[in-house]
Design a protein around this motif. Structure first.
Motif, PDB file in Angstrom:
ATOM      1  N   PHE A 140      -3.846   6.729   0.178  1.00 24.47           N
ATOM      2  CA  PHE A 140      -3.132   7.982  -0.025  1.00 24.47           C
ATOM      3  C   PHE A 140      -3.909   9.211   0.441  1.00 24.47           C
ATOM      4  CE2 PHE A 140      -1.018   5.160  -3.085  1.00 24.47           C
ATOM      5  CZ  PHE A 140       0.280   5.290  -2.603  1.00 24.47           C
ATOM      6  N   ALA A 141      -5.216   9.146   0.482  1.00 23.22           N
ATOM      7  CA  ALA A 141      -6.018  10.279   0.944  1.00 23.22           C
ATOM      8  C   ALA A 141      -5.833  10.525   2.441  1.00 23.22           C
ATOM      9  CB  ALA A 141      -7.487  10.054   0.625  1.00 23.22           C
ATOM     10  N   ASP A 142      -5.522   9.466   3.199  1.00 21.80           N
ATOM     11  CA  ASP A 142      -5.293   9.563   4.641  1.00 21.80           C
ATOM     12  C   ASP A 142      -4.337   8.435   5.021  1.00 21.80           C
ATOM     13  OD1 ASP A 142      -5.311   9.719   7.395  1.00 21.80           O
ATOM     14  OD2 ASP A 142      -7.494   9.761   7.582  1.00 21.80           O
ATOM     15  N   ALA A 143      -3.085   8.758   5.228  1.00 21.21           N
ATOM     16  CA  ALA A 143      -2.046   7.749   5.466  1.00 21.21           C
ATOM     17  C   ALA A 143      -2.270   6.945   6.752  1.00 21.21           C
ATOM     18  CB  ALA A 143      -0.668   8.401   5.498  1.00 21.21           C
ATOM     19  N   ARG A 144      -3.163   7.392   7.609  1.00 24.85           N
ATOM     20  CA  ARG A 144      -3.454   6.628   8.827  1.00 24.85           C
ATOM     21  C   ARG A 144      -4.349   5.431   8.548  1.00 24.85           C
ATOM     22  NH1 ARG A 144      -6.115  11.396  11.997  1.00 24.85           N
ATOM     23  NH2 ARG A 144      -6.918  11.594   9.883  1.00 24.85           N
ATOM     24  N   LYS A 145      -4.983   5.429   7.383  1.00 26.10           N
ATOM     25  CA  LYS A 145      -5.924   4.364   7.028  1.00 26.10           C
ATOM     26  C   LYS A 145      -5.310   3.429   5.994  1.00 26.10           C
ATOM     27  CE  LYS A 145      -9.920   7.251   7.917  1.00 26.10           C
ATOM     28  NZ  LYS A 145     -11.166   7.772   7.373  1.00 26.10           N
ATOM     29  N   ARG A 146      -5.923   2.279   5.833  1.00 24.69           N
ATOM     30  CA  ARG A 146      -5.490   1.299   4.841  1.00 24.69           C
ATOM     31  C   ARG A 146      -6.636   1.031   3.875  1.00 24.69           C
ATOM     32  NH1 ARG A 146      -1.564   2.998   6.359  1.00 24.69           N
ATOM     33  NH2 ARG A 146       0.000   2.061   7.669  1.00 24.69           N
ATOM     34  N   LEU A 147      -6.271   0.681   2.660  1.00 25.35           N
ATOM     35  CA  LEU A 147      -7.230   0.371   1.618  1.00 25.35           C
ATOM     36  C   LEU A 147      -7.190  -1.137   1.389  1.00 25.35           C
ATOM     37  CD1 LEU A 147      -9.049   2.149  -0.142  1.00 25.35           C
ATOM     38  CD2 LEU A 147      -7.283   2.072  -1.891  1.00 25.35           C
ATOM     39  N   TYR A 148      -8.345  -1.772   1.401  1.00 24.28           N
ATOM     40  CA  TYR A 148      -8.431  -3.226   1.248  1.00 24.28           C
ATOM     41  C   TYR A 148      -9.040  -3.573  -0.101  1.00 24.28           C
ATOM     42  CZ  TYR A 148      -7.454  -3.099   6.178  1.00 24.28           C
ATOM     43  OH  TYR A 148      -6.853  -2.850   7.393  1.00 24.28           O
ATOM     44  N   SER A 149      -8.510  -4.631  -0.700  1.00 24.78           N
ATOM     45  CA  SER A 149      -9.020  -5.087  -1.993  1.00 24.78           C
ATOM     46  C   SER A 149      -8.850  -6.597  -2.088  1.00 24.78           C
ATOM     47  CB  SER A 149      -8.283  -4.385  -3.140  1.00 24.78           C
ATOM     48  OG  SER A 149      -6.915  -4.680  -3.081  1.00 24.78           O
ATOM     49  N   ILE A 150      -9.595  -7.182  -3.019  1.00 26.83           N
ATOM     50  CA  ILE A 150      -9.501  -8.616  -3.278  1.00 26.83           C
ATOM     51  C   ILE A 150      -8.146  -8.891  -3.902  1.00 26.83           C
ATOM     52  CG2 ILE A 150     -10.451 -10.540  -4.632  1.00 26.83           C
ATOM     53  CD1 ILE A 150     -12.357  -9.627  -2.483  1.00 26.83           C
ATOM     54  N   GLN A 151      -7.473  -9.913  -3.404  1.00 26.12           N
ATOM     55  CA  GLN A 151      -6.179 -10.278  -3.969  1.00 26.12           C
ATOM     56  C   GLN A 151      -6.410 -11.050  -5.253  1.00 26.12           C
ATOM     57  OE1 GLN A 151      -3.481 -11.737  -1.152  1.00 26.12           O
ATOM     58  NE2 GLN A 151      -1.846 -11.980  -2.615  1.00 26.12           N
ATOM     59  N   THR A 152      -5.866 -10.530  -6.336  1.00 18.54           N
ATOM     60  CA  THR A 152      -6.016 -11.187  -7.631  1.00 18.54           C
ATOM     61  C   THR A 152      -4.807 -12.073  -7.898  1.00 18.54           C
ATOM     62  OG1 THR A 152      -4.948  -9.346  -8.760  1.00 18.54           O
ATOM     63  CG2 THR A 152      -7.356  -9.270  -8.570  1.00 18.54           C
ATOM     64  N   ASP A 153      -4.907 -12.909  -8.895  1.00 23.65           N
ATOM     65  CA  ASP A 153      -3.821 -13.814  -9.239  1.00 23.65           C
ATOM     66  C   ASP A 153      -2.563 -13.053  -9.637  1.00 23.65           C
ATOM     67  OD1 ASP A 153      -5.330 -16.046  -8.717  1.00 23.65           O
ATOM     68  OD2 ASP A 153      -6.056 -16.221 -10.764  1.00 23.65           O
ATOM     69  N   GLU A 154      -2.702 -11.865 -10.225  1.00 19.62           N
ATOM     70  CA  GLU A 154      -1.547 -11.065 -10.637  1.00 19.62           C
ATOM     71  C   GLU A 154      -0.765 -10.540  -9.445  1.00 19.62           C
ATOM     72  OE1 GLU A 154      -4.777  -9.694 -12.008  1.00 19.62           O
ATOM     73  OE2 GLU A 154      -4.594 -11.421 -13.315  1.00 19.62           O
ATOM     74  N   THR A 155      -1.443 -10.314  -8.291  1.00 20.02           N
ATOM     75  CA  THR A 155      -0.770  -9.746  -7.124  1.00 20.02           C
ATOM     76  C   THR A 155      -0.191 -10.802  -6.209  1.00 20.02           C
ATOM     77  OG1 THR A 155      -2.868  -9.623  -5.915  1.00 20.02           O
ATOM     78  CG2 THR A 155      -2.165  -7.649  -7.121  1.00 20.02           C
ATOM     79  N   GLN A 156      -0.359 -12.052  -6.508  1.00 18.01           N
ATOM     80  CA  GLN A 156       0.148 -13.099  -5.627  1.00 18.01           C
ATOM     81  C   GLN A 156       1.580 -13.428  -5.914  1.00 18.01           C
ATOM     82  OE1 GLN A 156      -2.510 -16.429  -5.803  1.00 18.01           O
ATOM     83  NE2 GLN A 156      -4.058 -15.336  -4.661  1.00 18.01           N
ATOM     84  N   GLY A 177      -5.134 -15.103   2.861  1.00 15.12           N
ATOM     85  CA  GLY A 177      -4.551 -14.601   1.623  1.00 15.12           C
ATOM     86  C   GLY A 177      -5.573 -14.213   0.580  1.00 15.12           C
ATOM     87  N   LEU A 178      -6.790 -13.891   1.014  1.00 15.41           N
ATOM     88  CA  LEU A 178      -7.858 -13.546   0.077  1.00 15.41           C
ATOM     89  C   LEU A 178      -7.925 -12.064  -0.252  1.00 15.41           C
ATOM     90  CD1 LEU A 178     -10.623 -15.843   1.538  1.00 15.41           C
ATOM     91  CD2 LEU A 178      -9.381 -16.162  -0.596  1.00 15.41           C
ATOM     92  N   ILE A 179      -7.399 -11.216   0.639  1.00 12.04           N
ATOM     93  CA  ILE A 179      -7.412  -9.780   0.389  1.00 12.04           C
ATOM     94  C   ILE A 179      -6.016  -9.223   0.617  1.00 12.04           C
ATOM     95  CG2 ILE A 179      -9.845  -9.494   1.004  1.00 12.04           C
ATOM     96  CD1 ILE A 179      -8.855  -8.268   3.669  1.00 12.04           C
ATOM     97  N   GLU A 180      -5.814  -8.021   0.116  1.00 13.55           N
ATOM     98  CA  GLU A 180      -4.546  -7.341   0.363  1.00 13.55           C
ATOM     99  C   GLU A 180      -4.809  -5.967   0.947  1.00 13.55           C
ATOM    100  OE1 GLU A 180      -3.804  -5.727  -4.173  1.00 13.55           O
ATOM    101  OE2 GLU A 180      -2.585  -7.347  -3.390  1.00 13.55           O
ATOM    102  N   GLU A 181      -3.834  -5.469   1.667  1.00 13.53           N
ATOM    103  CA  GLU A 181      -3.923  -4.177   2.345  1.00 13.53           C
ATOM    104  C   GLU A 181      -2.896  -3.241   1.718  1.00 13.53           C
ATOM    105  OE1 GLU A 181      -2.340  -2.728   6.623  1.00 13.53           O
ATOM    106  OE2 GLU A 181      -3.741  -4.395   6.674  1.00 13.53           O
ATOM    107  N   ASN A 182      -3.344  -2.049   1.341  1.00 10.70           N
ATOM    108  CA  ASN A 182      -2.458  -1.047   0.749  1.00 10.70           C
ATOM    109  C   ASN A 182      -2.622   0.276   1.474  1.00 10.70           C
ATOM    110  OD1 ASN A 182      -1.398  -2.635  -1.490  1.00 10.70           O
ATOM    111  ND2 ASN A 182      -3.506  -2.609  -2.227  1.00 10.70           N
ATOM    112  N   LEU A 183      -1.676   1.158   1.251  1.00 14.00           N
ATOM    113  CA  LEU A 183      -1.730   2.495   1.822  1.00 14.00           C
ATOM    114  C   LEU A 183      -2.858   3.288   1.169  1.00 14.00           C
ATOM    115  CD1 LEU A 183      -0.327   4.502   3.733  1.00 14.00           C
ATOM    116  CD2 LEU A 183       1.082   5.180   1.801  1.00 14.00           C
TER     117      LEU A 183
END
Length: 80
Positions: free
Chosen positions: A64-80, A56-62
């Motif tokens: 948008f530049a290429d829908a076949r790929k995913r964008l990863y980012s650090i999960q912040t307290d606001e997104t939990q 639960g340390l990172i999150e995966e998002n779409l």
């Protein structure tokens, strides 16, 4: 909550720690971008991302530049 994340990160393999730190400094990146930044093989980056997601340390998002790929980012307290 931050202490729980720190404990989980300490128990992860070095590749996952490296990917986490790169995401911490560079913000949102795709798997290919992470492989380039970390100089790890794509398979190792995939494994590290799976480990980080299971903790639960990172999150995966779409990506948008290429829908076949995913964008990863650090999960912040606001997104939990």
């Amino acid at each position: 909550m931050a202490q729980e994340k720190l404990t989980s990160l300490d128990e992860l393999p070095p590749s996952a720690k490296l990917v986490y730190k790169v995401l911490e400094y560079e913000s949102d990146l795709t798997q290919d971008q992470l492989a380039t930044e970390t100089r790890l093989p794509p398979r190792t980056v995939r494994y590290a991302l799976n480990e980080l997601q299971s903790c639960g340390l990172i999150e995966e998002n779409l990506y948008f530049a290429d829908a076949r790929k995913r964008l990863y980012s650090i999960q912040t307290d606001e997104t939990q």
